[in-house]
Design a protein around this motif. Structure first.
Motif, mmCIF file in Angstrom:
data_model
loop_
_atom_site.group_PDB
_atom_site.id
_atom_site.type_symbol
_atom_site.label_atom_id
_atom_site.label_comp_id
_atom_site.label_asym_id
_atom_site.label_seq_id
_atom_site.Cartn_x
_atom_site.Cartn_y
_atom_site.Cartn_z
ATOM 1 N N GLY A 1 48.051 55.414 47.764
ATOM 2 C CA GLY A 1 47.615 54.485 48.630
ATOM 3 C C GLY A 1 46.229 53.885 48.677
ATOM 4 O O GLY A 1 45.732 53.398 49.998
ATOM 5 N N PHE A 2 45.713 53.709 47.597
ATOM 6 C CA PHE A 2 44.458 53.059 47.311
ATOM 7 C C PHE A 2 44.547 51.652 47.727
ATOM 8 O O PHE A 2 45.595 51.181 47.184
ATOM 9 N N PRO A 3 43.851 50.820 48.388
ATOM 10 C CA PRO A 3 44.030 49.460 48.509
ATOM 11 C C PRO A 3 43.841 48.564 47.200
ATOM 12 O O PRO A 3 42.944 48.984 46.343
ATOM 13 N N ILE A 4 44.628 47.637 46.968
ATOM 14 C CA ILE A 4 44.689 46.923 45.664
ATOM 15 C C ILE A 4 43.616 45.753 45.904
ATOM 16 O O ILE A 4 43.160 45.359 44.859
ATOM 17 N N TRP A 5 43.211 45.268 47.131
ATOM 18 C CA TRP A 5 42.437 44.046 47.118
ATOM 19 C C TRP A 5 40.943 44.131 46.496
ATOM 20 O O TRP A 5 40.594 43.116 45.742
ATOM 21 N N PRO A 6 40.437 45.471 46.400
ATOM 22 C CA PRO A 6 39.138 45.576 45.727
ATOM 23 C C PRO A 6 39.227 45.323 44.373
ATOM 24 O O PRO A 6 38.230 44.464 43.729
ATOM 25 N N TYR A 7 40.417 45.494 43.702
ATOM 26 C CA TYR A 7 40.374 45.044 42.332
ATOM 27 C C TYR A 7 40.512 43.615 42.012
ATOM 28 O O TYR A 7 40.219 43.060 41.147
ATOM 29 N N HIS A 8 41.493 43.016 43.004
ATOM 30 C CA HIS A 8 41.489 41.548 42.899
ATOM 31 C C HIS A 8 40.220 41.104 43.299
ATOM 32 O O HIS A 8 39.750 39.877 42.459
ATOM 33 N N LEU A 9 39.469 41.613 43.884
ATOM 34 C CA LEU A 9 37.917 40.865 44.460
ATOM 35 C C LEU A 9 37.289 40.786 43.198
ATOM 36 O O LEU A 9 36.367 40.027 42.731
ATOM 37 N N VAL A 10 36.964 42.039 42.479
ATOM 38 C CA VAL A 10 36.394 42.156 41.015
ATOM 39 C C VAL A 10 37.008 41.368 40.022
ATOM 40 O O VAL A 10 36.293 40.710 39.574
ATOM 41 N N ALA A 11 38.324 41.013 40.099
ATOM 42 C CA ALA A 11 38.803 40.188 39.252
ATOM 43 C C ALA A 11 38.318 38.760 39.531
ATOM 44 O O ALA A 11 38.085 38.186 38.635
ATOM 45 N N TRP A 12 38.364 38.515 40.749
ATOM 46 C CA TRP A 12 37.908 37.196 41.072
ATOM 47 C C TRP A 12 36.406 36.831 40.756
ATOM 48 O O TRP A 12 36.085 35.705 40.439
ATOM 49 N N THR A 13 35.495 38.068 40.784
ATOM 50 C CA THR A 13 34.207 37.606 40.605
ATOM 51 C C THR A 13 33.965 37.231 38.981
ATOM 52 O O THR A 13 33.296 36.730 38.722
ATOM 53 N N GLY A 14 34.946 38.040 38.179
ATOM 54 C CA GLY A 14 35.161 37.292 36.649
ATOM 55 C C GLY A 14 35.334 35.976 36.724
ATOM 56 O O GLY A 14 34.908 35.279 35.777
ATOM 57 N N ILE A 15 36.401 35.490 37.531
ATOM 58 C CA ILE A 15 36.591 34.095 37.349
ATOM 59 C C ILE A 15 35.545 33.219 38.210
ATOM 60 O O ILE A 15 35.346 32.143 37.619
ATOM 61 N N LEU A 16 34.993 33.801 38.972
ATOM 62 C CA LEU A 16 33.652 33.203 39.674
ATOM 63 C C LEU A 16 32.712 33.077 38.292
ATOM 64 O O LEU A 16 32.167 31.951 38.252
ATOM 65 N N ALA A 17 32.514 34.111 37.583
ATOM 66 C CA ALA A 17 31.389 33.851 36.523
ATOM 67 C C ALA A 17 32.006 33.003 35.365
ATOM 68 O O ALA A 17 31.212 32.288 34.824
ATOM 69 N N ALA A 18 33.116 33.036 35.274
ATOM 70 C CA ALA A 18 33.838 31.978 34.107
ATOM 71 C C ALA A 18 33.762 30.483 34.642
ATOM 72 O O ALA A 18 33.038 29.724 33.845
ATOM 73 N N THR A 19 33.604 30.465 35.983
ATOM 74 C CA THR A 19 33.480 28.869 36.452
ATOM 75 C C THR A 19 32.063 28.736 36.480
ATOM 76 O O THR A 19 31.620 27.533 35.836
ATOM 77 N N CYS A 20 31.217 29.561 36.713
ATOM 78 C CA CYS A 20 29.825 29.262 36.738
ATOM 79 C C CYS A 20 29.205 28.925 35.454
ATOM 80 O O CYS A 20 28.600 28.107 34.863
ATOM 81 N N LEU A 21 29.752 29.842 34.277
ATOM 82 C CA LEU A 21 29.393 29.762 32.998
ATOM 83 C C LEU A 21 30.173 28.465 32.431
ATOM 84 O O LEU A 21 29.106 27.658 31.470
ATOM 85 N N THR A 22 30.953 27.982 32.821
ATOM 86 C CA THR A 22 31.621 26.862 32.104
ATOM 87 C C THR A 22 30.883 25.645 32.775
ATOM 88 O O THR A 22 30.447 24.535 32.036
ATOM 89 N N VAL A 23 30.415 25.600 33.957
ATOM 90 C CA VAL A 23 29.565 24.493 34.602
ATOM 91 C C VAL A 23 28.318 24.692 34.013
ATOM 92 O O VAL A 23 27.962 23.370 33.387
ATOM 93 N N LEU A 24 27.788 25.566 33.320
ATOM 94 C CA LEU A 24 26.619 25.534 32.396
ATOM 95 C C LEU A 24 26.824 25.246 31.126
ATOM 96 O O LEU A 24 25.826 24.582 30.621
#
Length: 156
Positions: A121-144
Motif C-alpha cells: 500500500g505504498f503511495p505511487i505519487w512520490p514515484y511520479h513526482l520524482v519522474a516529473w522532476t526528471g522531465i523538468l530537468a530535461a525541459t530546463c536542459l533543453t532550454v539551455l
C-alpha cells in the motif's frame, strides 16, 4: 555550473538504475532459490524504471544522444543545418515543456486518487513526482541547449 548540473542529473539517473538493478537481482534470487518474493517488487521496479527513463531523457536531450534522422539535414547548406538545428531544439523544448505540465497533472491526479502499490500500500505519487522532476530537468536542459545551438558556429 552547467557541467555540474549535468553531472548531477547523470548521477541521479545512475543511482536509480543501480537501485532497479539491485532490486531485480534480489527479487530473482529470492524467487528462484528461496521460493519467496519481495512484496511490491514489481510495482516498485516499474516505477523506478520510469524514473530512470525520464531522468535519462534529460541527459539524452541535452547531449543530442537521442535518435535523429539526418536524411533531410545532411544535404543542407551550413545555414540550412543551423536553421533546422535551432528549430528542432526549440520544438523539443516546447514538447518537453508540455510533457512536463501534463506529467505534473498526472502526479496530482495520482495523489488525489490515492493510488497505492498492491501488497504494502505504498503511495505511487512520490514515484511520479520524482519522474516529473526528471522531465523538468530535461525541459530546463533543453532550454539551455537552445542558447548553445544559437551560439554554435554553423555546421560545415
Amino acid at each position: 555550473m552547467l557541467g555540474r548540473a549535468i553531472d548531477t542529473v547523470e548521477r541521479i539517473s545512475a543511482a536509480f538504475l543501480a537501485v532497479v538493478t539491485a532490486l531485480v537481482f534480489v527479487s530473482v534470487i529470492l524467487r528462484y532459490i528461496f521460493a519467496w518474493g519481495l512484496p511490491d517488487a514489481n510495482d516498485v521496479t516499474e516505477n523506478l524504471l520510469g524514473i530512470v527513463i525520464f531522468w535519462g531523457i534529460a541527459i539524452a536531450s541535452y547531449r543530442d544522444e537521442h535518435i535523429t534522422v539526418d536524411l533531410l539535414w545532411t544535404p543542407l547548406s551550413a545555414r540550412g543545418k543551423r536553421i533546422v538545428d535551432v528549430f528542432a531544439t526549440i520544438f523539443a523544448a516546447v514538447c518537453l515543456a508540455y510533457f512536463c505540465w501534463a506529467m505534473l497533472e498526472k502526479v496530482s491526479d495520482t495523489r488525489d486518487a490515492g493510488v497505492t502499490t498492491i501488497d504494502l500500500g505504498f503511495p505511487i505519487w512520490p514515484y511520479h513526482l520524482v519522474a516529473w522532476t526528471g522531465i523538468l530537468a530535461a525541459t530546463c536542459l533543453t532550454v539551455l541547449k537552445i542558447a548553445d545551438v544559437v551560439r554554435a558556429p554553423a555546421a560545415e
